[in-house]
Scaffold this motif. Sequence first.
Motif, PDB file in Angstrom:
ATOM      1  N   LEU A   1       0.823  -1.207   0.000  1.00  0.00           N
ATOM      2  CA  LEU A   1       0.000   0.000   0.000  1.00  0.00           C
ATOM      3  C   LEU A   1       0.864   1.267   0.000  1.00  0.00           C
ATOM      4  N   THR A   2       1.926   1.258   0.783  1.00  0.00           N
ATOM      5  CA  THR A   2       2.801   2.420   0.839  1.00  0.00           C
ATOM      6  C   THR A   2       3.576   2.573  -0.465  1.00  0.00           C
ATOM      7  N   MET A   3       3.962   1.465  -1.086  1.00  0.00           N
ATOM      8  CA  MET A   3       4.634   1.532  -2.386  1.00  0.00           C
ATOM      9  C   MET A   3       3.691   2.084  -3.455  1.00  0.00           C
ATOM     10  N   LEU A   4       2.435   1.698  -3.388  1.00  0.00           N
ATOM     11  CA  LEU A   4       1.441   2.226  -4.312  1.00  0.00           C
ATOM     12  C   LEU A   4       1.262   3.736  -4.104  1.00  0.00           C
ATOM     13  N   LEU A   5       1.262   4.159  -2.849  1.00  0.00           N
ATOM     14  CA  LEU A   5       1.179   5.584  -2.535  1.00  0.00           C
ATOM     15  C   LEU A   5       2.362   6.335  -3.156  1.00  0.00           C
ATOM     16  N   SER A   6       3.558   5.819  -2.995  1.00  0.00           N
ATOM     17  CA  SER A   6       4.738   6.468  -3.569  1.00  0.00           C
ATOM     18  C   SER A   6       4.635   6.556  -5.089  1.00  0.00           C
ATOM     19  N   LEU A   7       4.194   5.507  -5.713  1.00  0.00           N
ATOM     20  CA  LEU A   7       4.054   5.499  -7.167  1.00  0.00           C
ATOM     21  C   LEU A   7       2.982   6.491  -7.619  1.00  0.00           C
ATOM     22  N   ALA A   8       1.850   6.519  -6.928  1.00  0.00           N
ATOM     23  CA  ALA A   8       0.774   7.459  -7.268  1.00  0.00           C
ATOM     24  C   ALA A   8       1.249   8.900  -7.120  1.00  0.00           C
ATOM     25  N   VAL A   9       1.975   9.184  -6.052  1.00  0.00           N
ATOM     26  CA  VAL A   9       2.496  10.533  -5.833  1.00  0.00           C
ATOM     27  C   VAL A   9       3.481  10.902  -6.940  1.00  0.00           C
ATOM     28  N   LEU A  10       4.316   9.970  -7.346  1.00  0.00           N
ATOM     29  CA  LEU A  10       5.248  10.234  -8.443  1.00  0.00           C
ATOM     30  C   LEU A  10       4.493  10.568  -9.730  1.00  0.00           C
ATOM     31  N   LEU A  11       3.462   9.798 -10.030  1.00  0.00           N
ATOM     32  CA  LEU A  11       2.698  10.039 -11.255  1.00  0.00           C
ATOM     33  C   LEU A  11       1.926  11.357 -11.214  1.00  0.00           C
ATOM     34  N   ILE A  12       1.383  11.699 -10.057  1.00  0.00           N
ATOM     35  CA  ILE A  12       0.564  12.911  -9.945  1.00  0.00           C
ATOM     36  C   ILE A  12       1.414  14.165  -9.786  1.00  0.00           C
ATOM     37  N   TYR A  13       2.448  14.104  -8.971  1.00  0.00           N
ATOM     38  CA  TYR A  13       3.227  15.297  -8.624  1.00  0.00           C
ATOM     39  C   TYR A  13       4.640  15.316  -9.190  1.00  0.00           C
ATOM     40  N   GLY A  14       5.028  14.276  -9.912  1.00  0.00           N
ATOM     41  CA  GLY A  14       6.389  14.211 -10.440  1.00  0.00           C
ATOM     42  C   GLY A  14       6.746  15.353 -11.367  1.00  0.00           C
ATOM     43  N   GLY A  15       5.751  15.986 -11.947  1.00  0.00           N
ATOM     44  CA  GLY A  15       5.998  17.106 -12.852  1.00  0.00           C
ATOM     45  C   GLY A  15       6.653  18.310 -12.205  1.00  0.00           C
ATOM     46  N   ILE A  16       6.605  18.403 -10.868  1.00  0.00           N
ATOM     47  CA  ILE A  16       7.250  19.551 -10.207  1.00  0.00           C
ATOM     48  C   ILE A  16       8.695  19.246  -9.809  1.00  0.00           C
TER      49      ILE A  16
END
Length: 181
Positions: free
Chosen positions: A129-144
């Motif tokens: 679950l925490t790995m999924l959170l990290s991946l989701a955050v990368l996909l959503i906010y990685g642009g910054i």
Amino acid sequence: MTRDLKAALLIPLALLALAWLQEGIDQLLFRGQWNLPMLPGGPALGILTAPFSHGGWGHLLANSGLFLPLSWLVCFKSKWDYLAVWAAVLFTAIPVWLWWPNGAHGLSGVVYGLLGYLLLIGWLERRPLTMLLSLAVLLIYGGILPSLLPFFTPAGVSWIGHASGFAGGLLAAAAVSRSRP
């Protein structure tokens, strides 16, 4: 609503309210001249006040839109982790305050600290679950992430404040992951 959930929602809102209150007082009473930045050679108190000081409503609004969702993600995981991110971000701001020639202010250092924490914690904890959170955050906010580098950052924006905040978030993730069994 449970007490923990209520605290996870309210703590970031209260911190953001402080920034909005400071900006409101600044704009209404001081015409945008009452900033509380972290200045080179300035008082150490600037390390604590800088996150709540902004260069206008646009600056504050831009930071608010990132600060709240990232704060809630960390707070929902753990209020102690949220405190660890804030403490680490303030700690990594000390070298910037001591040696960087320009002042800095705004919640963006904390935003990048939250982002750094969220990107790393999943890989350190190795829980699905925490790995999924990290991946989701990368996909959503990685642009910054490019604004961690000086050549992708507009003039007048403190890339070093972003980078030091990000480093603080990474330190917080490392610290909290080691403190858990």
